[in-house]
Motif scaffolding. Structure first.
Motif, PDB file in Angstrom:
ATOM      1  N   ASP A 136       6.285  34.845 -33.558  1.00  0.00           N
ATOM      2  CA  ASP A 136       6.494  33.463 -33.142  1.00  0.00           C
ATOM      3  C   ASP A 136       6.418  32.560 -34.374  1.00  0.00           C
ATOM      4  N   LYS A 137       6.365  31.276 -34.160  1.00  0.00           N
ATOM      5  CA  LYS A 137       6.361  30.316 -35.271  1.00  0.00           C
ATOM      6  C   LYS A 137       5.148  30.495 -36.174  1.00  0.00           C
ATOM      7  N   VAL A 138       4.002  30.769 -35.555  1.00  0.00           N
ATOM      8  CA  VAL A 138       2.770  30.914 -36.341  1.00  0.00           C
ATOM      9  C   VAL A 138       2.842  32.171 -37.204  1.00  0.00           C
ATOM     10  N   THR A 139       3.405  33.238 -36.630  1.00  0.00           N
ATOM     11  CA  THR A 139       3.549  34.481 -37.398  1.00  0.00           C
ATOM     12  C   THR A 139       4.385  34.247 -38.651  1.00  0.00           C
ATOM     13  N   PHE A 140       5.473  33.507 -38.488  1.00  0.00           N
ATOM     14  CA  PHE A 140       6.359  33.262 -39.626  1.00  0.00           C
ATOM     15  C   PHE A 140       5.696  32.367 -40.686  1.00  0.00           C
ATOM     16  N   VAL A 141       4.773  31.517 -40.278  1.00  0.00           N
ATOM     17  CA  VAL A 141       4.024  30.744 -41.274  1.00  0.00           C
ATOM     18  C   VAL A 141       3.242  31.703 -42.165  1.00  0.00           C
ATOM     19  N   GLY A 142       2.591  32.720 -41.542  1.00  0.00           N
ATOM     20  CA  GLY A 142       1.855  33.705 -42.317  1.00  0.00           C
ATOM     21  C   GLY A 142       2.749  34.530 -43.221  1.00  0.00           C
ATOM     22  N   VAL A 143       3.916  34.934 -42.705  1.00  0.00           N
ATOM     23  CA  VAL A 143       4.860  35.747 -43.481  1.00  0.00           C
ATOM     24  C   VAL A 143       5.382  34.959 -44.678  1.00  0.00           C
ATOM     25  N   LEU A 144       5.807  33.718 -44.446  1.00  0.00           N
ATOM     26  CA  LEU A 144       6.346  32.895 -45.532  1.00  0.00           C
ATOM     27  C   LEU A 144       5.259  32.511 -46.533  1.00  0.00           C
ATOM     28  N   SER A 145       4.035  32.346 -46.030  1.00  0.00           N
ATOM     29  CA  SER A 145       2.923  32.062 -46.927  1.00  0.00           C
ATOM     30  C   SER A 145       2.659  33.255 -47.845  1.00  0.00           C
ATOM     31  N   ALA A 146       2.795  34.472 -47.279  1.00  0.00           N
ATOM     32  CA  ALA A 146       2.626  35.677 -48.093  1.00  0.00           C
ATOM     33  C   ALA A 146       3.693  35.731 -49.188  1.00  0.00           C
ATOM     34  N   CYS A 147       4.925  35.375 -48.831  1.00  0.00           N
ATOM     35  CA  CYS A 147       6.018  35.361 -49.813  1.00  0.00           C
ATOM     36  C   CYS A 147       5.743  34.347 -50.926  1.00  0.00           C
ATOM     37  N   SER A 148       5.202  33.184 -50.543  1.00  0.00           N
ATOM     38  CA  SER A 148       4.938  32.151 -51.552  1.00  0.00           C
ATOM     39  C   SER A 148       3.799  32.555 -52.475  1.00  0.00           C
ATOM     40  N   HIS A 149       2.740  33.140 -51.910  1.00  0.00           N
ATOM     41  CA  HIS A 149       1.608  33.563 -52.739  1.00  0.00           C
ATOM     42  C   HIS A 149       1.978  34.739 -53.644  1.00  0.00           C
TER      43      HIS A 149
ATOM     44  N   VAL B 201      10.440  35.013 -53.656  1.00  0.00           N
ATOM     45  CA  VAL B 201      11.331  33.938 -53.221  1.00  0.00           C
ATOM     46  C   VAL B 201      12.464  34.480 -52.361  1.00  0.00           C
ATOM     47  N   GLU B 202      13.128  35.535 -52.810  1.00  0.00           N
ATOM     48  CA  GLU B 202      14.282  36.054 -52.070  1.00  0.00           C
ATOM     49  C   GLU B 202      13.862  36.604 -50.709  1.00  0.00           C
ATOM     50  N   GLU B 203      12.695  37.277 -50.674  1.00  0.00           N
ATOM     51  CA  GLU B 203      12.193  37.760 -49.384  1.00  0.00           C
ATOM     52  C   GLU B 203      11.880  36.578 -48.461  1.00  0.00           C
ATOM     53  N   GLY B 204      11.398  35.484 -49.058  1.00  0.00           N
ATOM     54  CA  GLY B 204      11.124  34.293 -48.268  1.00  0.00           C
ATOM     55  C   GLY B 204      12.377  33.727 -47.643  1.00  0.00           C
ATOM     56  N   TYR B 205      13.443  33.639 -48.433  1.00  0.00           N
ATOM     57  CA  TYR B 205      14.731  33.188 -47.895  1.00  0.00           C
ATOM     58  C   TYR B 205      15.196  34.098 -46.751  1.00  0.00           C
ATOM     59  N   SER B 206      15.019  35.396 -46.935  1.00  0.00           N
ATOM     60  CA  SER B 206      15.456  36.359 -45.923  1.00  0.00           C
ATOM     61  C   SER B 206      14.713  36.151 -44.604  1.00  0.00           C
ATOM     62  N   HIS B 207      13.392  35.969 -44.681  1.00  0.00           N
ATOM     63  CA  HIS B 207      12.598  35.783 -43.454  1.00  0.00           C
ATOM     64  C   HIS B 207      12.874  34.422 -42.812  1.00  0.00           C
ATOM     65  N   LEU B 208      13.162  33.417 -43.628  1.00  0.00           N
ATOM     66  CA  LEU B 208      13.496  32.098 -43.083  1.00  0.00           C
ATOM     67  C   LEU B 208      14.799  32.165 -42.292  1.00  0.00           C
ATOM     68  N   ASN B 209      15.770  32.898 -42.820  1.00  0.00           N
ATOM     69  CA  ASN B 209      17.046  33.075 -42.104  1.00  0.00           C
ATOM     70  C   ASN B 209      16.856  33.933 -40.853  1.00  0.00           C
ATOM     71  N   SER B 210      15.950  34.908 -40.944  1.00  0.00           N
ATOM     72  CA  SER B 210      15.691  35.784 -39.797  1.00  0.00           C
ATOM     73  C   SER B 210      15.108  35.019 -38.621  1.00  0.00           C
ATOM     74  N   MET B 211      14.342  33.985 -38.895  1.00  0.00           N
ATOM     75  CA  MET B 211      13.775  33.168 -37.824  1.00  0.00           C
ATOM     76  C   MET B 211      14.851  32.674 -36.881  1.00  0.00           C
ATOM     77  N   VAL B 212      15.932  32.166 -37.477  1.00  0.00           N
ATOM     78  CA  VAL B 212      17.008  31.561 -36.677  1.00  0.00           C
ATOM     79  C   VAL B 212      17.934  32.630 -36.119  1.00  0.00           C
ATOM     80  N   GLN B 213      18.352  33.562 -36.953  1.00  0.00           N
ATOM     81  CA  GLN B 213      19.372  34.525 -36.572  1.00  0.00           C
ATOM     82  C   GLN B 213      18.845  35.599 -35.629  1.00  0.00           C
TER      83      GLN B 213
END
Length: 822
Positions: A679-692, A696-708
């Protein structure tokens, strides 16, 4: 004399063969030759007195049969002169639904004694106004007439009429007897009016009318009012208690949650050789419906099998409900499947309700479909129970269609359950449409709709709905005010919450636990902890919801010690603490600077066996993550029996916060393999892991996966994680471009994240831009001023530093004093 068949034939002008068939039914003849033969001289004389005295003949009670009997009795000059036969015939006309024939028969009665029979007949047909008219037309009503009309008022639950008639009777020439007192005491018990009931009891003692029936009614009054000590005292004075007396006493203990006393009474009944009926058995079974009484439940079940009561459908239904409440729904299903094919359709509705209450929506749905396929008819209780656990809008619509076809949609509880289901499934528009279609709304309807608006954030609409409720002339009860207080808590509207509190005090609705808990919750969330504590201290008993609300309030305001004191009081009092209360105290422990407090709570949780609960495990994970112990986080997660999405998300977030990006993403992939959808909260954790982790590229991939892949629209907190990932990688211009191209307007969090990155990489110009945007969006944000001031200070632009600090002072924003713990 002609035989009964010829009399019926002449009077009703039906064919001889039909007359013979009907006669054989009425007199219950079983000799085929008598039905087909023409010589009626061999027929045994028909005795109407024996016929009406035999209760088994009531199964032949139809309008046609009753009219033939009337014709026969008229021919033999027994009507209307014999009181017993006239009363019996009046009763049969009443049962067969022909009150017109009953009224005609009554008009021929010369004896006034039979007036009570007609009053009683009208009452049994729920035609109280007709019964009342007959009663008032009677010139000299005797005690039987009074008892019949009072019983009629009791039958339609018009308790005001019961009391008015009782007052009138006491002031007249006819004095109440034990039957009268029993009826009036039953009305007092139904209303819970102990004060008036005691007055009636005093009159019973004064009149010397205290027999077993009246004493039983007094026991029932005290039991239903929760005064079991007085009920036991009255029961002990009954010389030879009937099975009804024993059952009333047993039921009182069950309703008072005194299961062991109920079992002792049941054992005493067995020892005293009292004839036990199905009502007694269902009461003792209900007493065993709790997780702590599994052994006693099995003993009672064994006795039921041995005594043969398992053949009774009501007993079988109670067994199913007992095992369901004990937490063993599997045994409920075994009881259901062991029933005969004749019994099973009648009990299917109970099984559906039990499965629904045990949150087994899939099995409840399958049984519901099976019942329909076998030609059964789901009742309003099973439909309401099933609707309460449905999370499928499509299935809910199908059940809605069934209620429309069957007419159950007109039932108030079904209608309320339907619009609540639509609200829960996210279709608030359809929910409100169904709500408006309900012509007469009760408090439960209004409370449910207000809660629906509150749950989906339509808080102003919820307040408006309450105003509409008052305009409709409906007086809110405890449940409605509790729902409204939840809205006030969400709005942090302390003045409106105080208004509702004042309303409850003014109209005397402030004594229930539901409202008290809602008030504690509202005051806690609105920051008025002093008032929250005052309401909490005045509650009649300790309540888990109010305790948790108060603990959460203390936690939010950093009052750690006060929160632990409340929790300690709960433990000392022997209160059964569930996962909800434990989660609240873990939040307090998480903000404490003493990890030993968290370890003590963890020890208590381990002893109580709550470690395997997903909600408790998730809270423990969060606590150990804040303490910096990722190893304890992993151990806690392993102990959870069936981790839910929240637990998985908590572990991902813990890894992300500790810079373990690879482990966080591995857990995320494992979670998806287990069949969980993020859900939305899960993706906050995933994207936070990418940022820490600088991924960057994995972060873009997961951000696109949210919508698609999951049709989740990213929010500012998700975009902030991407900006942080770009900032940590030094790609500041790309981060700026990313913000400018966002599909939603960036908030202060996003610009503040870019500002923090500018400070790290000493990009003054972009930092000024980010600070300007952040301050415009949130002028009171101290962090933006401080970050900009630090950037300027590091490059030596002291004039602008002074200007920034003056600007901060002008907005009354103050920097918190830093502190640390060693």
């Amino acid at each position: 004399m002609n035989c009964l068949a010829n009399e019926s034939l002449n009077l009703l002008k039906i064919s001889p063969s039909s007359a013979w068939r009907l006669l054989s039914t009425v007199t219950n003849f079983r000799n085929p030759s008598l039905i087909s033969g023409k010589d009626c001289s061999s027929l045994a004389p028909f005795n109407p007195f024996h016929f009406f005295n035999d209760q088994t003949n009531s199964r032949f009670c139809t309008l046609r049969t009753t009219r033939i009997l009337q014709a026969h009795l008229l021919r033999r000059y027994l009507l209307p002169f014999n009181v017993f036969l006239t009363k019996s015939l009046l009763n049969w006309f009443s049962i067969s639904g022909s009150m017109g024939d009953a009224a005609k028969l009554f008009d021929t009665i010369p004896q006034p004694d039979v007036v009570s029979s007609l009053i009683d007949a009208f009452s049994k047909s729920l035609r109280f106004q007709d019964a009342y008219k007959v009663f008032r037309d009677t010139l000299s009503a005797n005690v039987y007439c009074w008892n019949a009309i009072i019983t009629g008022a009791l039958r339609i639950q018009d308790y005001g009429a019961v009391f008015d008639l009782f007052y009138e009777m006491c002031g007249g020439s006819q004095k109440p007897d034990s039957y009268t007192f029993s009826s009036v005491l039953a009305a007092c018990a139904s209303l819970g009016n102990l004060r008036f009931g005691k007055a009636v009891q005093a009159q019973v003692i004064k009149c010397g009318a205290e027999d077993v029936f009246v004493s039983t009614a007094i026991v029932d009054l005290y039991a239903k009012c929760g005064h079991m000590a007085e009920a036991r005292e009255v029961f002990s004075r009954i010389p030879n208690p009937s099975v009804v007396s024993w059952t009333v006493m047993l039921s009182g203990c069950t309703k008072s949650n005194d299961a062991f006393s109920a079992l002792e009474i049941f054992k005493e009944m067995i020892r005293s050789s009292v004839e036990i009926n199905s009502r007694t058995v269902t009461s003792v079974i209900s007493a065993c419906g709790r997780p702590s009484m599994v052994y006693e439940a099995s003993q009672v079940h064994a006795w039921v099998l041995k005594s043969g009561f398992y053949l009774d459908s009501s007993v079988a239904a109670s067994l199913i409900s007992m095992y369901s409440k004990s937490g063993d729904i599997h045994l409920s299903e075994l009881v259901f499947e062991d029933m005969s094919d004749v019994q099973r359709p009648n009990i299917a509705n109970v099984m559906i309700s039990s499965l629904s209450q045990s949150k087994k929506s899939g099995r409840a749905t399958r049984l519901f479909i099976r019942l329909l396929m076998e030609g059964g008819r789901p009742d309003e209780f099973s439909i309401c129970s099933l609707l309460s656990v449905l999370d499928s809008l499509n299935l809910g619509k199908q059940i809605h269609s069934y209620t429309l076809k069957s007419g159950l949609v007109l039932d108030l509880t079904v209608g309320s359950s339907l619009f609540t289901m639509y609200s829960k499934c996210g279709n608030l528009e359809e929910s409100f449409s169904l709500f408006q279609e309900i012509s007469v709304k009760d408090n439960a309807c209004w409370a449910s709709m207000i809660s629906g608006y509150s749950e989906y954030g339509y808080l102003r609409e919820a307040i408006e709905l309450f105003s509409e409720m008052l305009a409709d002339g409906t007086n809110p009860d405890e449940s409605t005010l509790a729902a409204l207080l939840t809205v006030c808590a969400s709005l942090h509207s302390l003045p409106r919450g105080k208004e509702i509190h004042g309303y409850s005090l003014r109209f005397g609705i402030n004594k229930g636990m539901l409202l008290g808990s809602a008030l504690v919750n509202m005051y806690s969330k609105c920051g008025s902890l002093k008032l929250a504590r005052q309401v909490y201290d005045r509650l009649p008993e300790m309540d888990p919801i109010s305790c948790s609300s108060l603990i959460s309030g203390y936690s939010q305001h950093g009052l750690i010690q006060d929160g632990f004191f409340v929790f300690r009081d709960m433990v000392i009092s022997g209160f059964t603490i569930d996962s909800f209360e434990v989660s609240s105290i873990l939040k307090v422990a998480a903000i404490s600077d003493e990890s030993s407090l968290g370890a003590q709570v963890h020890g208590y949780i381990t002893k109580s066996g709550l470690c395997t609960e997903p909600s408790v495990g998730s809270s423990l994970l969060t606590m150990y993550s804040k303490f910096g112990s990722i190893e304890d986080c992993c151990k806690t997660f392993i102990q959870i029996s069936s981790p839910d999405l929240i637990a998985w998300t908590a572990l991902i977030t813990s890894y992300a916060q500790h810079g373990k990006a690879t482990e966080a993403l591995q857990v995320y992939n494992l979670m998806k393999e287990k069949g969980f959808k993020p859900d939305k909260v899960t993706f906050v954790g995933v994207l936070s892991a990418c940022s820490h982790g600088g991924l960057v590229e994995e972060g873009y991939s997961h951000l696109n996966s949210m919508v698609q892949d999951y049709c989740i629209e990213p929010e500012n907190r998700h975009y902030a994680c991407m900006v942080d990932a770009l900032g940590r990688s030094g790609r500041l211009r790309e981060a700026e471009s990313f913000i400018n191209n966002m599909p939603i307007k960036a908030d202060a969090l996003v610009w503040g994240t870019l500002l923090a990155a500018c400070r790290v990489h000493e990009d003054v110009e972009l930092g000024k831009l980010a600070a300007k945007k952040a301050i415009e969006l949130e002028p009171s944000d101290v962090g933006a001023y401080v970050s900009l001031s630090n950037i300027l200070a590091e490059v030596g632009v002291w004039e602008e530093v002074e200007e920034t600090r003056n600007l901060m002072k002008g907005t009354c924003a103050q920097k918190e004093t830093g502190w640390s713990s060693v």
